[in-house]
Motif scaffolding. Structure first.
Motif, mmCIF file in Angstrom:
data_model
loop_
_atom_site.group_PDB
_atom_site.id
_atom_site.type_symbol
_atom_site.label_atom_id
_atom_site.label_comp_id
_atom_site.label_asym_id
_atom_site.label_seq_id
_atom_site.Cartn_x
_atom_site.Cartn_y
_atom_site.Cartn_z
ATOM 1 N N PRO A 48 0.835 -1.202 0.000
ATOM 2 C CA PRO A 48 0.000 0.000 0.000
ATOM 3 C C PRO A 48 0.871 1.254 0.000
ATOM 4 C CG PRO A 48 0.067 -0.983 2.174
ATOM 5 C CD PRO A 48 0.749 -1.954 1.264
ATOM 6 N N LEU A 49 0.333 2.324 -0.538
ATOM 7 C CA LEU A 49 1.086 3.571 -0.617
ATOM 8 C C LEU A 49 1.162 4.250 0.740
ATOM 9 C CD1 LEU A 49 -0.302 5.141 -3.919
ATOM 10 C CD2 LEU A 49 1.911 4.003 -3.591
ATOM 11 N N SER A 50 2.330 4.764 1.054
ATOM 12 C CA SER A 50 2.497 5.668 2.182
ATOM 13 C C SER A 50 2.496 7.098 1.653
ATOM 14 C CB SER A 50 3.812 5.372 2.909
ATOM 15 O OG SER A 50 3.820 4.053 3.414
ATOM 16 N N GLU A 51 2.470 8.037 2.547
ATOM 17 C CA GLU A 51 2.458 9.439 2.145
ATOM 18 C C GLU A 51 3.721 9.747 1.333
ATOM 19 O OE1 GLU A 51 2.048 13.907 4.136
ATOM 20 O OE2 GLU A 51 1.910 12.088 5.385
ATOM 21 N N GLY A 52 3.527 10.455 0.216
ATOM 22 C CA GLY A 52 4.652 10.827 -0.616
ATOM 23 C C GLY A 52 5.068 9.775 -1.626
ATOM 24 N N GLU A 53 4.246 8.723 -1.832
ATOM 25 C CA GLU A 53 4.573 7.649 -2.774
ATOM 26 C C GLU A 53 3.541 7.570 -3.892
ATOM 27 O OE1 GLU A 53 6.849 4.422 0.115
ATOM 28 O OE2 GLU A 53 4.681 4.230 -0.178
ATOM 29 N N PHE A 54 3.959 6.970 -5.002
ATOM 30 C CA PHE A 54 3.029 6.665 -6.089
ATOM 31 C C PHE A 54 3.475 5.385 -6.777
ATOM 32 C CE2 PHE A 54 6.429 8.818 -8.206
ATOM 33 C CZ PHE A 54 6.365 8.543 -9.570
ATOM 34 N N ASN A 364 9.035 7.247 -4.700
ATOM 35 C CA ASN A 364 8.804 8.510 -4.009
ATOM 36 C C ASN A 364 8.436 9.589 -5.022
ATOM 37 O OD1 ASN A 364 9.462 7.492 -1.432
ATOM 38 N ND2 ASN A 364 11.651 7.796 -1.820
ATOM 39 N N MET A 365 7.464 10.411 -4.666
ATOM 40 C CA MET A 365 7.076 11.492 -5.550
ATOM 41 C C MET A 365 8.201 12.517 -5.650
ATOM 42 S SD MET A 365 2.985 12.050 -4.868
ATOM 43 C CE MET A 365 3.103 12.681 -3.202
ATOM 44 N N VAL A 369 6.135 17.799 -4.908
ATOM 45 C CA VAL A 369 4.819 17.251 -5.242
ATOM 46 C C VAL A 369 4.211 16.699 -3.958
ATOM 47 C CG1 VAL A 369 3.532 15.585 -6.627
ATOM 48 C CG2 VAL A 369 5.579 16.694 -7.573
ATOM 49 N N THR A 370 3.073 17.217 -3.561
ATOM 50 C CA THR A 370 2.529 16.913 -2.233
ATOM 51 C C THR A 370 1.284 16.050 -2.255
ATOM 52 O OG1 THR A 370 1.242 18.970 -2.272
ATOM 53 C CG2 THR A 370 3.448 19.067 -1.310
ATOM 54 N N GLU A 371 0.693 15.827 -3.429
ATOM 55 C CA GLU A 371 -0.598 15.142 -3.444
ATOM 56 C C GLU A 371 -0.643 14.097 -4.552
ATOM 57 O OE1 GLU A 371 -5.366 16.328 -3.213
ATOM 58 O OE2 GLU A 371 -3.859 17.833 -3.732
ATOM 59 N N ASN A 372 -1.047 12.891 -4.188
ATOM 60 C CA ASN A 372 -1.300 11.826 -5.147
ATOM 61 C C ASN A 372 -2.807 11.791 -5.397
ATOM 62 O OD1 ASN A 372 -1.729 9.419 -6.523
ATOM 63 N ND2 ASN A 372 -0.134 8.310 -5.424
#
Length: 570
Positions: A48-54, A364-365, A369-372
């Motif tokens: 699963p994605l964590s914050e700042g990942e895509f 990592n984004m 870039v702050t939002e996926n």
């Protein structure tokens, strides 16, 4: 006398003794009330994605051969489309993470003439480049159909459509464009060696031309071979192709795919002092490949190559490229997909970060870039997602496509759902088909639809198709033989068809259909009224590139025909 017969006909028609042929035909048009696609891949459940990942791939399913360009804060990306119609999907982003499809570059019959060609012909390896000297975007590609060959189209606003094609006067494939700081333009492409100089099967060259921007044509006599064979000619390298030229720190860099679009695929790079060369290969080639890795690696990604570079919003380099995610039997049903990686170009040559080790499912984004927003507000979905289409909008989502001809030639939204006006063409013919396609985007998925349809004879059929090509496909639908409705499942392998299963069905108005897959195991199911689904299990082998060949992935179709030859067996 003629008037008497006309009056008698009208009286009989009004009392229902006769049926208006047009009204009867309209009643026989199948209506799909909705379609729901659900991705169920284990890799996304485990990661699963964590914050700042895509996630990468950023375009799942058969979206191969990506090329990318930038103007200011706007990124535009295109991919191959072969005989799909419309052609050359185009995507827009401001951050390389969140992408929206804004349409197709080739969306008119005057631009795309693929009506009589196989599914893996048509549009190959488009390149998109922005030229700041004239504020114009160019899309250049090879169209193996319609007598086109290599073509270019252009626009000053990709949101507003593109010109008709300009046929270019050179052979070969995979053309790319380069615009230098001095305003000069060049075209670079894959070609055959000079006549009589072919050394082995798969021997290709990279050729460059000067390009006349005013007349939109290569400059006759300016062509020059800048790579002969590949990085190491003594090793007989195959299929040097998909070239791109970049300029950095006053030097010119030529990046190409090498090794063929398969298990030996890779990306290599050369350096020169001028656009026309000569070019010297980097000592650390290849700079991207998965070919040296263990075959049984977890979350396997393979065939990586065919890349293009761009400067990201954080002023670092990134590369989009194609790769595949095979299933547990190493079969490629989702086709070649678009991936992305950061690139370190702090040294002499670019280095794909983790491009020579097993590719990971998430990244990592870019800094800043702050939002996926993937899957929200019109942004392309990613990972596991559920997409539901009720066919109640005037503008059908761009993910739905036709084959060899426009979808608008056979569909309309009639308030009850999607109505298909069937062609007298079946899925095995090399003609435009009355089929609305959605790409398979996961190894494990479910696809559901609800069909309202009353076939009148055995020539009429509507339902679901699963199509790798005109010679490799499944058809699952409802037809009518001697007044009885049947559900039939037909398998076509290398052009030879057989009925896998058929059953009489008696439904009142609508029938539910489902296609689901767990890796290589596919199941076609139907349900009547509120009853349970009954499934027929088959192998997904013929829906893989490994078995079917070609360059596409499996496409799931809402299909109708008046040329049905899938007849039930007793």
């Amino acid at each position: 006398m003629e008037n008497r017969f006309s009056i008698l006909f009208l009286i009989l028609l009004s009392f229902g003794f006769l049926k208006d042929a047009n009204a009867q035909s309209a009643q026989n048009k199948p209506v799909f009330a909705k379609a729901v696609y659900k991705g169920l891949d284990e890799v996304y459940e485990k990661h699963p994605l964590s914050e700042g990942e895509f996630y990468s791939p950023i375009l799942q399913g058969t979206y191969p051969d990506p090329a990318i360009t930038r103007k200011g804060d706007d990124y535009f990306m295109v991919v191959s489309s072969f005989a799909m119609f419309p052609g050359v999907p185009i995507f827009h982003s401001n951050d390389l993470v969140n992408w929206k499809q804004i349409g197709h570059v080739l969306d008119r019959k005057s631009q795309l003439k693929v009506h009589d060609t196989g599914i893996s012909m048509g549009i190959y390896a488009p390149d998109i480049k922005y030229n700041p000297s004239n504020d114009t975007f160019y899309m250049i590609t090879t169209q193996f159909a319609g007598g086109f060959g290599n073509i270019v189209v252009k626009t000053q606003d990709p949101f507003q459509g593109w010109s008709d094609p300009i046929k270019l006067d050179f052979e070969g494939i995979d053309p790319g464009m380069f615009f230098d700081d001095d305003g000069k333009a060049y075209v670079v492409h894959n070609d055959a060696p000079n006549e009589g100089e072919e050394r082995y099967q798969g021997h290709r060259v990279i050729k460059i031309w000067e390009y006349d921007l005013e007349n939109d044509q290569v400059v006759k006599g300016s062509d020059k071979i800048i790579v002969d064979g590949g990085v190491d000619p003594s090793a007989n390298p195959i299929w040097i192709e998909a070239p791109h030229i970049y300029k950095k720190d006053g030097k010119y860099f030529l990046m190409c795919a090498e090794g063929g679009t398969g298990g030996n695929h890779s990306e290599v790079i050369f350096k020169g002092d001028a656009p026309m060369g000569p070019y010297v290969p980097a000592s650390n080639n290849p700079i991207l490949t998965q070919r040296y890795l263990k075959d049984n690696r977890e979350n396997k990604v393979d065939w990586a190559g065919h890349a293009d570079l761009v400067v990201g919003p954080d002023d670092e380099y990134y590369a989009v490229f194609l790769g595949i995610r095979p299933n547990e039997k190493n079969r490629v049903n989702t086709g070649r997909e678009t991936f992305i990686l950061p690139v370190d170009w702090s040294g002499e040559f670019p280095v794909f970060e983790n491009g020579l080790v097993p590719l990971r499912p998430k990244l990592n984004m870019p800094d800043g870039v702050t939002e996926n927003k993937q899957g929200q507000d019109g942004f392309f979905p990613n990972g596991n997602f559920t997409y539901e289409e009720n066919f109640d909008s005037e503008n059908l989502d761009y993910r739905w496509i036709g084959l060899r001809g426009p979808r608008e030639d056979f569909i309309q939204m009639n308030g009850r759902g999607l109505e298909i006006d069937p062609f007298e063409v079946n899925i095995k013919e090399v003609k435009p088909t009355s089929t609305l396609f959605y790409r398979q985007q996961h190894k494990n998925f479910e696809f559901n639809t609800e069909l309202a349809y009353e076939p009148q004879n055995q020539n009429e059929l509507a339902g679901i198709s699963a199509v790798q090509s005109e010679k490799f496909n499944y058809v699952f639908g409802v037809t009518n033989v001697n007044g009885e409705k049947y559900i039939v499942l037909e398998r076509t392998e290398d052009g030879e068809s057989q009925i896998v299963k058929s059953e009489r069905v008696n439904y009142d108005g609508t029938i539910k259909l489902q296609l689901k897959a767990t890796g290589d195991d596919y199941s076609f199911g139907y349900a009547l009224a509120d009853g349970d689904f009954k499934f027929f299990d088959v192998s997904g082998d013929i829906l893989s590139t490994n078995v079917a060949g070609g360059f596409t992935g499996n496409m799931i179709g809402l299909y109708a025909t008046t040329a049905n030859d899938a007849l039930p067996i007793e």
